[in-house]
Design a protein around this motif. Structure first.
Motif, PDB file in Angstrom:
ATOM      1  N   MET A   1       1.029  -1.217   0.002  1.00 45.24           N
ATOM      2  CA  MET A   1       0.367   0.028  -0.134  1.00 45.24           C
ATOM      3  C   MET A   1       0.596   0.966  -0.020  1.00 45.24           C
ATOM      4  SD  MET A   1      -3.128   1.427  -0.031  1.00 45.24           S
ATOM      5  CE  MET A   1      -5.012   1.101   0.722  1.00 45.24           C
ATOM      6  N   TRP A   2       2.053   1.432   1.005  1.00 45.72           N
ATOM      7  CA  TRP A   2       2.352   2.374   0.788  1.00 45.72           C
ATOM      8  C   TRP A   2       3.767   2.670  -0.171  1.00 45.72           C
ATOM      9  CZ3 TRP A   2       8.127   2.234  -0.621  1.00 45.72           C
ATOM     10  CH2 TRP A   2       8.676   1.055  -0.104  1.00 45.72           C
ATOM     11  N   ILE A   3       3.841   1.922  -1.894  1.00 48.51           N
ATOM     12  CA  ILE A   3       4.214   1.654  -2.883  1.00 48.51           C
ATOM     13  C   ILE A   3       3.090   2.994  -3.563  1.00 48.51           C
ATOM     14  CG2 ILE A   3       4.888   0.877  -4.544  1.00 48.51           C
ATOM     15  CD1 ILE A   3       6.221  -0.899  -3.257  1.00 48.51           C
ATOM     16  N   ILE A   4       1.679   2.622  -3.509  1.00 51.46           N
ATOM     17  CA  ILE A   4       0.874   2.956  -4.511  1.00 51.46           C
ATOM     18  C   ILE A   4       0.817   4.665  -3.802  1.00 51.46           C
ATOM     19  CG2 ILE A   4      -1.772   3.076  -4.960  1.00 51.46           C
ATOM     20  CD1 ILE A   4      -0.907   0.488  -4.448  1.00 51.46           C
ATOM     21  N   LEU A   5       0.518   4.288  -2.487  1.00 54.70           N
ATOM     22  CA  LEU A   5       0.392   6.212  -2.055  1.00 54.70           C
ATOM     23  C   LEU A   5       1.388   6.899  -2.294  1.00 54.70           C
ATOM     24  CD1 LEU A   5      -1.093   4.967   1.371  1.00 54.70           C
ATOM     25  CD2 LEU A   5      -2.160   6.010  -0.216  1.00 54.70           C
ATOM     26  N   GLY A   6       2.805   6.190  -1.937  1.00 53.11           N
ATOM     27  CA  GLY A   6       4.129   6.920  -2.293  1.00 53.11           C
ATOM     28  C   GLY A   6       3.762   7.821  -4.121  1.00 53.11           C
ATOM     29  N   VAL A   7       3.682   6.651  -4.907  1.00 50.18           N
ATOM     30  CA  VAL A   7       4.138   6.941  -6.346  1.00 50.18           C
ATOM     31  C   VAL A   7       2.879   7.856  -6.628  1.00 50.18           C
ATOM     32  CG1 VAL A   7       2.897   6.724  -8.503  1.00 50.18           C
ATOM     33  CG2 VAL A   7       4.386   4.362  -7.240  1.00 50.18           C
ATOM     34  N   ILE A   8       1.515   8.236  -5.708  1.00 50.39           N
ATOM     35  CA  ILE A   8       0.549   8.807  -6.170  1.00 50.39           C
ATOM     36  C   ILE A   8       0.671  10.185  -5.695  1.00 50.39           C
ATOM     37  CG2 ILE A   8      -1.481   9.694  -5.384  1.00 50.39           C
ATOM     38  CD1 ILE A   8      -2.911   6.866  -5.226  1.00 50.39           C
ATOM     39  N   ALA A   9       1.304  10.020  -4.472  1.00 52.22           N
ATOM     40  CA  ALA A   9       1.902  11.498  -4.002  1.00 52.22           C
ATOM     41  C   ALA A   9       3.374  12.220  -5.154  1.00 52.22           C
ATOM     42  CB  ALA A   9       2.700  11.573  -2.750  1.00 52.22           C
ATOM     43  N   ILE A  10       4.577  11.197  -5.388  1.00 55.21           N
ATOM     44  CA  ILE A  10       4.973  12.144  -6.462  1.00 55.21           C
ATOM     45  C   ILE A  10       4.616  12.411  -7.803  1.00 55.21           C
ATOM     46  CG2 ILE A  10       6.531  11.265  -8.063  1.00 55.21           C
ATOM     47  CD1 ILE A  10       7.084   9.368  -6.049  1.00 55.21           C
ATOM     48  N   VAL A  11       3.189  11.849  -8.171  1.00 59.77           N
ATOM     49  CA  VAL A  11       2.489  11.992  -9.482  1.00 59.77           C
ATOM     50  C   VAL A  11       1.894  13.425  -8.852  1.00 59.77           C
ATOM     51  CG1 VAL A  11       0.606  11.879 -11.240  1.00 59.77           C
ATOM     52  CG2 VAL A  11       1.845   9.992 -10.593  1.00 59.77           C
ATOM     53  N   ALA A  12       1.153  13.495  -8.255  1.00 58.58           N
ATOM     54  CA  ALA A  12       1.115  14.888  -7.537  1.00 58.58           C
ATOM     55  C   ALA A  12       1.413  15.763  -7.280  1.00 58.58           C
ATOM     56  CB  ALA A  12      -0.443  14.495  -5.671  1.00 58.58           C
ATOM     57  N   THR A  13       2.503  15.423  -6.630  1.00 51.84           N
ATOM     58  CA  THR A  13       3.888  16.703  -6.330  1.00 51.84           C
ATOM     59  C   THR A  13       4.215  17.147  -7.866  1.00 51.84           C
ATOM     60  OG1 THR A  13       4.616  15.589  -4.291  1.00 51.84           O
ATOM     61  CG2 THR A  13       6.689  17.659  -5.530  1.00 51.84           C
ATOM     62  N   LEU A  14       4.190  16.333  -8.681  1.00 55.24           N
ATOM     63  CA  LEU A  14       5.252  16.433 -10.567  1.00 55.24           C
ATOM     64  C   LEU A  14       3.539  17.578 -11.032  1.00 55.24           C
ATOM     65  CD1 LEU A  14       6.142  13.584 -11.435  1.00 55.24           C
ATOM     66  CD2 LEU A  14       7.623  15.225 -11.113  1.00 55.24           C
ATOM     67  N   ILE A  15       2.250  17.044 -10.862  1.00 55.69           N
ATOM     68  CA  ILE A  15       1.517  18.185 -11.322  1.00 55.69           C
ATOM     69  C   ILE A  15       1.445  19.150 -10.998  1.00 55.69           C
ATOM     70  CG2 ILE A  15      -1.046  18.054 -11.425  1.00 55.69           C
ATOM     71  CD1 ILE A  15      -1.264  14.866 -11.568  1.00 55.69           C
ATOM     72  N   ASN A  16       1.521  19.188  -9.444  1.00 59.47           N
ATOM     73  CA  ASN A  16       1.517  20.453  -8.881  1.00 59.47           C
ATOM     74  C   ASN A  16       2.998  21.704  -9.669  1.00 59.47           C
ATOM     75  OD1 ASN A  16       2.232  22.785  -6.829  1.00 59.47           O
ATOM     76  ND2 ASN A  16       3.470  21.628  -5.614  1.00 59.47           N
ATOM     77  N   LEU A  17       3.944  20.978  -9.706  1.00 63.07           N
ATOM     78  CA  LEU A  17       5.500  22.130 -10.497  1.00 63.07           C
ATOM     79  C   LEU A  17       4.846  22.163 -11.021  1.00 63.07           C
ATOM     80  CD1 LEU A  17       8.033  19.868  -8.992  1.00 63.07           C
ATOM     81  CD2 LEU A  17       7.411  22.134  -8.088  1.00 63.07           C
ATOM     82  N   TYR A  18       4.557  21.018 -12.386  1.00 54.99           N
ATOM     83  CA  TYR A  18       3.657  21.579 -13.769  1.00 54.99           C
ATOM     84  C   TYR A  18       2.497  22.539 -13.941  1.00 54.99           C
ATOM     85  CZ  TYR A  18       1.259  20.916 -17.909  1.00 54.99           C
ATOM     86  OH  TYR A  18       0.772  21.459 -18.853  1.00 54.99           O
ATOM     87  N   MET A  19       1.550  22.655 -12.564  1.00 59.81           N
ATOM     88  CA  MET A  19       0.620  24.141 -12.862  1.00 59.81           C
ATOM     89  C   MET A  19       0.558  24.786 -12.492  1.00 59.81           C
ATOM     90  SD  MET A  19      -2.961  21.354 -11.386  1.00 59.81           S
ATOM     91  CE  MET A  19      -3.864  22.844 -11.496  1.00 59.81           C
ATOM     92  N   TYR A  20       1.949  25.435 -11.493  1.00 61.92           N
ATOM     93  CA  TYR A  20       2.463  26.107 -11.448  1.00 61.92           C
ATOM     94  C   TYR A  20       3.796  26.896 -12.280  1.00 61.92           C
ATOM     95  CZ  TYR A  20       5.958  29.634 -10.099  1.00 61.92           C
ATOM     96  OH  TYR A  20       7.300  30.736  -9.616  1.00 61.92           O
ATOM     97  N   LYS A  21       3.531  25.899 -13.277  1.00 56.87           N
ATOM     98  CA  LYS A  21       4.740  26.454 -14.528  1.00 56.87           C
ATOM     99  C   LYS A  21       3.950  26.764 -15.858  1.00 56.87           C
ATOM    100  CE  LYS A  21       9.488  26.627 -15.556  1.00 56.87           C
ATOM    101  NZ  LYS A  21      10.682  27.485 -15.143  1.00 56.87           N
ATOM    102  N   ALA A  22       2.821  26.082 -15.636  1.00 54.43           N
ATOM    103  CA  ALA A  22       1.811  26.569 -16.299  1.00 54.43           C
ATOM    104  C   ALA A  22       1.361  27.710 -16.052  1.00 54.43           C
ATOM    105  CB  ALA A  22       0.564  25.513 -16.907  1.00 54.43           C
ATOM    106  N   GLY A  23       0.903  28.451 -15.303  1.00 51.56           N
ATOM    107  CA  GLY A  23       0.395  29.464 -14.125  1.00 51.56           C
ATOM    108  C   GLY A  23      -1.291  29.209 -14.094  1.00 51.56           C
ATOM    109  N   LYS A  24      -1.227  28.052 -13.563  1.00 50.41           N
ATOM    110  CA  LYS A  24      -2.787  27.991 -12.948  1.00 50.41           C
ATOM    111  C   LYS A  24      -2.831  27.428 -11.624  1.00 50.41           C
ATOM    112  CE  LYS A  24      -3.748  25.255 -17.788  1.00 50.41           C
ATOM    113  NZ  LYS A  24      -3.875  23.587 -18.589  1.00 50.41           N
ATOM    114  N   ASP A  25      -3.881  26.954 -11.364  1.00 50.79           N
ATOM    115  CA  ASP A  25      -3.949  27.350  -9.827  1.00 50.79           C
ATOM    116  C   ASP A  25      -3.350  25.383  -9.719  1.00 50.79           C
ATOM    117  OD1 ASP A  25      -4.748  27.365  -7.362  1.00 50.79           O
ATOM    118  OD2 ASP A  25      -6.596  27.000  -7.799  1.00 50.79           O
TER     119      ASP A  25
END
Length: 94
Positions: A1-25
């Motif tokens: 379970m921790w692997i799945i949650l960890g991968v989701i955390a990484i993906v959410a963090t990458l989305i966070n950085l992408y959305m900031y770069k794209a000027g979105k919320d």
């Protein structure tokens, strides 16, 4: 379970950085990244608890020392990457 949650955390963090770069919320993605990081830590703690209950001392002695250092590093990196957009946004304001 921790692997799945960890991968989701990484993906959410990458989305966070992408959305900031794209000027979105990016704030929802940031909250998700930090939340899934916390859930990953809870899942890790549950895993260690199961080893203690099973008295699997070999697993504890083998895995926990390295896991502790790795988890500290990953949590610090997760926090830094997830709050970086806020800090950069503050820096850009006059």
């Amino acid at each position: 379970m921790w692997i799945i949650l960890g991968v989701i955390a990484i993906v959410a963090t990458l989305i966070n950085l992408y959305m900031y770069k794209a000027g979105k919320d990016y704030k929802l993605a940031m909250a998700l990244g930090l939340s899934f990081t916390a859930l990953t830590m809870c899942a890790e703690y549950s895993l260690v608890n199961r080893w203690v209950e099973a008295e699997d001392w070999a697993a504890l002695m083998d895995v926990v020392p390295g896991m502790e250092r790795g988890l500290w590093f990953l949590v610090i990196v997760s926090i830094a990457l997830n709050i970086a957009p806020i800090l950069l946004e503050q820096k850009e304001k006059p």
